[in-house]
Scaffold this active site. Structure first.
Site, mmCIF file in Angstrom:
data_model
loop_
_atom_site.group_PDB
_atom_site.id
_atom_site.type_symbol
_atom_site.label_atom_id
_atom_site.label_comp_id
_atom_site.label_asym_id
_atom_site.label_seq_id
_atom_site.Cartn_x
_atom_site.Cartn_y
_atom_site.Cartn_z
ATOM 1 N N GLU A 34 0.945 -1.081 0.014
ATOM 2 C CA GLU A 34 0.205 -0.030 0.088
ATOM 3 C C GLU A 34 0.912 1.184 0.014
ATOM 4 O O GLU A 34 1.941 1.144 0.839
ATOM 5 C CB GLU A 34 -0.987 0.028 1.186
ATOM 6 C CG GLU A 34 -1.762 1.234 1.530
ATOM 7 C CD GLU A 34 -2.630 1.754 0.499
ATOM 8 O OE1 GLU A 34 -3.471 0.944 -0.571
ATOM 9 O OE2 GLU A 34 -2.386 2.851 -0.237
ATOM 10 N N GLY A 39 -7.011 1.196 3.462
ATOM 11 C CA GLY A 39 -8.494 1.480 3.490
ATOM 12 C C GLY A 39 -8.952 2.189 2.101
ATOM 13 O O GLY A 39 -10.080 2.328 1.927
ATOM 14 N N GLY A 40 -7.990 2.613 1.558
ATOM 15 C CA GLY A 40 -8.180 3.268 0.174
ATOM 16 C C GLY A 40 -9.088 4.695 0.241
ATOM 17 O O GLY A 40 -9.415 5.215 1.129
ATOM 18 N N THR A 41 -9.867 4.601 -1.062
ATOM 19 C CA THR A 41 -10.697 5.972 -1.251
ATOM 20 C C THR A 41 -11.817 5.629 -0.098
ATOM 21 O O THR A 41 -12.142 6.554 0.671
ATOM 22 C CB THR A 41 -11.210 5.765 -2.528
ATOM 23 O OG1 THR A 41 -10.086 5.771 -3.605
ATOM 24 C CG2 THR A 41 -11.988 6.879 -2.807
ATOM 25 N N CYS A 42 -12.560 4.479 -0.006
ATOM 26 C CA CYS A 42 -13.743 4.450 0.736
ATOM 27 C C CYS A 42 -13.490 4.796 2.142
ATOM 28 O O CYS A 42 -14.359 5.666 2.792
ATOM 29 C CB CYS A 42 -14.301 3.009 0.745
ATOM 30 S SG CYS A 42 -16.017 2.879 1.572
ATOM 31 N N HIS A 441 -45.239 -2.647 9.808
ATOM 32 C CA HIS A 441 -45.857 -1.374 10.054
ATOM 33 C C HIS A 441 -45.359 -0.386 11.143
ATOM 34 O O HIS A 441 -45.053 -1.009 12.207
ATOM 35 C CB HIS A 441 -47.192 -1.406 9.914
ATOM 36 C CG HIS A 441 -47.969 0.138 10.332
ATOM 37 N ND1 HIS A 441 -48.120 0.981 9.358
ATOM 38 C CD2 HIS A 441 -48.406 0.857 11.508
ATOM 39 C CE1 HIS A 441 -48.662 2.197 9.692
ATOM 40 N NE2 HIS A 441 -48.977 1.883 10.914
HETATM 41 C C1 LIG Z 1 -16.673 11.068 -2.225
HETATM 42 C C2 LIG Z 1 -16.630 9.656 -2.592
HETATM 43 C C3 LIG Z 1 -18.008 8.998 -2.019
HETATM 44 C C4 LIG Z 1 -17.971 7.676 -1.930
HETATM 45 N N1 LIG Z 1 -18.955 7.066 -1.605
HETATM 46 C C5 LIG Z 1 -19.278 5.749 -1.713
HETATM 47 C C6 LIG Z 1 -20.380 5.226 -1.244
HETATM 48 O O1 LIG Z 1 -21.295 5.663 -0.381
HETATM 49 N N2 LIG Z 1 -20.561 3.877 -1.277
HETATM 50 C C7 LIG Z 1 -19.918 2.988 -2.133
HETATM 51 O O2 LIG Z 1 -20.221 2.052 -2.522
HETATM 52 N N3 LIG Z 1 -18.881 3.731 -2.917
HETATM 53 C C8 LIG Z 1 -18.529 5.170 -2.731
HETATM 54 N N4 LIG Z 1 -17.609 5.524 -3.217
HETATM 55 C C9 LIG Z 1 -16.431 4.842 -4.309
HETATM 56 C C10 LIG Z 1 -15.671 4.031 -3.528
HETATM 57 O O3 LIG Z 1 -15.109 4.920 -2.559
HETATM 58 C C11 LIG Z 1 -14.706 3.142 -4.483
HETATM 59 O O4 LIG Z 1 -15.653 2.680 -5.472
HETATM 60 C C12 LIG Z 1 -14.165 2.240 -3.659
HETATM 61 O O5 LIG Z 1 -13.304 2.772 -2.566
HETATM 62 C C13 LIG Z 1 -13.445 1.345 -4.598
HETATM 63 O O6 LIG Z 1 -12.548 0.693 -3.778
HETATM 64 P P1 LIG Z 1 -11.258 0.021 -4.548
HETATM 65 O O7 LIG Z 1 -10.777 -1.247 -3.585
HETATM 66 O O8 LIG Z 1 -11.126 -0.508 -5.971
HETATM 67 O O9 LIG Z 1 -10.054 0.914 -4.624
HETATM 68 P P2 LIG Z 1 -9.327 2.142 -3.355
HETATM 69 O O10 LIG Z 1 -10.346 2.008 -2.192
HETATM 70 O O11 LIG Z 1 -9.314 3.324 -4.147
HETATM 71 O O12 LIG Z 1 -8.242 1.745 -2.984
HETATM 72 C C14 LIG Z 1 -7.025 1.532 -3.819
HETATM 73 C C15 LIG Z 1 -5.677 1.564 -2.999
HETATM 74 O O13 LIG Z 1 -4.649 1.382 -4.023
HETATM 75 C C16 LIG Z 1 -3.532 2.247 -3.219
HETATM 76 N N5 LIG Z 1 -2.842 2.370 -4.412
HETATM 77 C C17 LIG Z 1 -2.772 2.776 -5.779
HETATM 78 N N6 LIG Z 1 -1.880 2.599 -6.771
HETATM 79 C C18 LIG Z 1 -0.938 2.131 -6.002
HETATM 80 C C19 LIG Z 1 0.391 1.514 -6.278
HETATM 81 N N7 LIG Z 1 0.800 1.701 -7.272
HETATM 82 N N8 LIG Z 1 1.211 0.928 -5.344
HETATM 83 C C20 LIG Z 1 0.439 0.812 -4.271
HETATM 84 N N9 LIG Z 1 -0.592 1.022 -3.616
HETATM 85 C C21 LIG Z 1 -1.388 1.705 -4.557
HETATM 86 C C22 LIG Z 1 -4.173 3.456 -3.173
HETATM 87 O O14 LIG Z 1 -3.500 4.126 -2.156
HETATM 88 C C23 LIG Z 1 -5.561 2.937 -2.346
HETATM 89 O O15 LIG Z 1 -5.190 2.719 -1.017
HETATM 90 C C24 LIG Z 1 -17.261 6.838 -3.079
HETATM 91 C C25 LIG Z 1 -16.199 7.809 -3.809
HETATM 92 C C26 LIG Z 1 -15.919 9.009 -3.523
HETATM 93 C C27 LIG Z 1 -14.908 9.753 -4.181
#
Ligand SMILES: Cc1cc2nc3c(=O)[nH]c(=O)nc-3n(C[C@H](O)[C@H](O)[C@H](O)COP(=O)(O)OP(=O)(O)OC[C@H]3O[C@@H](n4cnc5c(N)ncnc54)[C@H](O)[C@@H]3O)c2cc1C
Length: 459
Positions: A34, A39-42, A441
């Site tokens: 990582e 935990g990434g984006t979510c 209900h």
């Molecule tokens: C504002 C916002 C609100 C959202 N709300 C919702 C919601 O309410 N419900 C819902 O279902 N979805 C929601 N989403 C979408 C959701 O966040 C994403 O669909 C989800 O996080 C995707 O998960 P993922 O595992 O594909 O990637 P991500 O969660 O993005 O994780 C990818 C990880 O990979 C790492 N990474 C990337 N490249 C490299 C590399 N080269 N080397 C090492 N690490 C790397 C990143 O740092 C990151 O930690 C929302 C998105 C946004 C932007």
């Protein structure tokens, strides 16, 4: 530290961590990489922080409308942005730390911190370490698109990451992008007390939804005082004193929106440009998503792509389902595939929109003989009792098979009530299953049997 593993996982998003759990349980050694926040984006800049802010915004709005419930709130309602952010940060940190501890303490898993990129189809470099494995899982997610609108480089702007760091309230927030992310932030900040203008290039908000859904959402946002500018065909920016001017039309509408802050929410792009995928020979589509088959295998044997980076879903639940599909096929001899997945999602405005399957527009285009049922939330007892009667329920059914084709529940509790329909669709049961079920209900779900009991031909 070892450099040869059975499996490598790149990215601690929504699929990778649980996959690491299953792979190590199967006896494999796993290298987990990582580059930033577990935990990434979510967890860090998506679902979790935005829904924490939605909750604060809901309380602010309820406090403002307290008198209509017979409740007295002394003085004007205001929001302490530092405290709002602290609450959000605490929720995020708990989730992120829990996940990081889980991975760092997982037997058989070695966690690496740094940016990963391929050196060959079975080698990944992270810093000074060159790691080798016969199975590699890519879960790198995506980031906000920065559009090349004229003047965007001359003004300060925020994306979903930057706006979550605000500790003071924007005087006037201009949101560019009237879709899921933009609408959530727009309503949040309006309820916190900002002036908000939403600029959308399509003729209507959330243009992937049906027109009645778009119109209803626009209606309740405007009632809260949000300015909505649609058909913004020529968005451009320029500094105007300490403010930012956003133009929407280059020809006949010279009126600019003047704001103190700009949020760009015009879409997402996958993090596949800096992964060295060309050295592994992994194919991308024209938009940069990794091409995968129905079991999420890339064109290179031994390499899988999961989550937002494969373009097959853009949600946490789709990324997690990707993990389930890969684990089932690889470890359980249980053939599962992406095409078994029914599209489901929610938009967390207040009231929320819960969605499953086809829209009315898509059903019409399909030409299938279909039935439709609708009911306004003004006719739902629970909504009336809660004082939350915006929105409506809409269901679509195949007239021949009686299977449900899709539904939209825009209204209080819509994000939960939609699951009755989701499960019935997965069961491939006829709509009469819901029609004849006794629901509790007073709930929003209780109205679903009534809606299914009053279907009309879709003309
Ligand atoms: C504002 C916002 C609100 C959202 N709300 C919702 C919601 O309410 N419900 C819902 O279902 N979805 C929601 N989403 C979408 C959701 O966040 C994403 O669909 C989800 O996080 C995707 O998960 P993922 O595992 O594909 O990637 P991500 O969660 O993005 O994780 C990818 C990880 O990979 C790492 N990474 C990337 N490249 C490299 C590399 N080269 N080397 C090492 N690490 C790397 C990143 O740092 C990151 O930690 C929302 C998105 C946004 C932007």
């Amino acid at each position: 530290m070892p450099t040869t593993f059975d499996s490598i996982i790149i990215g601690a998003g929504q699929a990778g961590p649980t996959l690491a759990g299953r792979l190590t349980q199967s006896g494999r050694t796993v290298a987990f990489i990582e580059r930033k926040l577990f935990g990434g984006t979510c967890v860090n800049t998506g679902c979790t922080p935005t829904k924490a802010l939605v909750a604060s915004a809901y309380v602010a709005q309820k406090a403002r409308t307290a008198a209509s419930y017979g409740v007295t709130v002394q003085g004007a309602v205001s929001v302490d942005m530092k405290a709002v952010k602290a609450r959000k940060d605490q929720i995020v940190a708990k989730s992120r730390d829990g996940l990081e501890n889980y991975l760092r303490n997982m037997k058989g898993c070695t966690a690496f911190t740094g940016h990963a990129h391929f050196e060959s189809p079975n080698q990944v470099r992270v810093g000074d370490d060159l790691l080798t494995a016969k199975e590699i899982f890519i879960n790198v997610g995506g980031r906000a698109v920065v559009p090349d609108f004229p003047g965007v480089d001359r003004v300060p702007w925020m994306d979903n990451v930057g706006i979550l760091e605000l500790e003071t309230l924007p005087r006037h927030l201009i949101v560019v992008g009237g879709s899921y992310v933009g609408l959530e932030f727009g309503q949040i900040f309006r309820r916190f007390g900002s002036e908000v203008t939403i600029i959308e290039k399509s003729p209507r908000l959330v243009s992937r939804e049906d027109e009645d859904v778009s119109a209803s959402i626009r209606g309740f946002l405007e009632k809260e005082g949000i300015h909505v500018r649609t058909s913004a065909e020529c968005i451009h920016f320029e500094p105007r004193g300490n403010d930012i001017a956003a133009g929407v039309d280059c020809t006949d509408d010279p009126t600019d929106s003047i704001g103190s802050h700009v949020l760009l929410a015009v879409g997402r792009t996958p993090n596949t440009h800096d992964l060295g995928l060309e050295k592994a020979g992994v194919a991308l589509d024209a938009r940069g998503f990794i091409t995968v088959d129905d079991q999420l295998r890339t064109n290179v044997p031994g390499i899988w792509a999961l989550g937002d980076c494969n373009g097959r879903g853009a949600f946490t639940h789709t990324a997690y389902n990707d993990f389930e599909i890969v684990a089932a096929n690889l470890l359980d001899n249980d053939p599962r595939s992406v095409t078994d997945r029914i599209p489901v999602y929610a938009l967390y405005t207040d009231p929320p929109l819960g969605r499953v399957g086809l829209t009315e527009e898509q059903v019409r285009k399909s030409g299938k003989p279909a039935l439709i049922g609708t009911r306004p939330m003004t006719k739902v007892a629970r909504a009336i009792e809660k004082g939350e009667t915006e929105g409506f329920i809409k269901v679509l059914v195949d007239a021949q098979t009686k299977e449900i084709l899709g539904a939209s529940i825009l209204g209080t509790g819509g994000d939960e009530a939609i699951h009755c329909i989701i499960d019935t669709m997965y069961a491939r049961a006829p709509y009469t299953l819901i029609q004849r079920a006794v629901h509790i209900h007073p709930t929003v779900s209780e109205l679903l049997p009534t809606v299914f009991g009053d279907l009309k031909p879709l003309t």
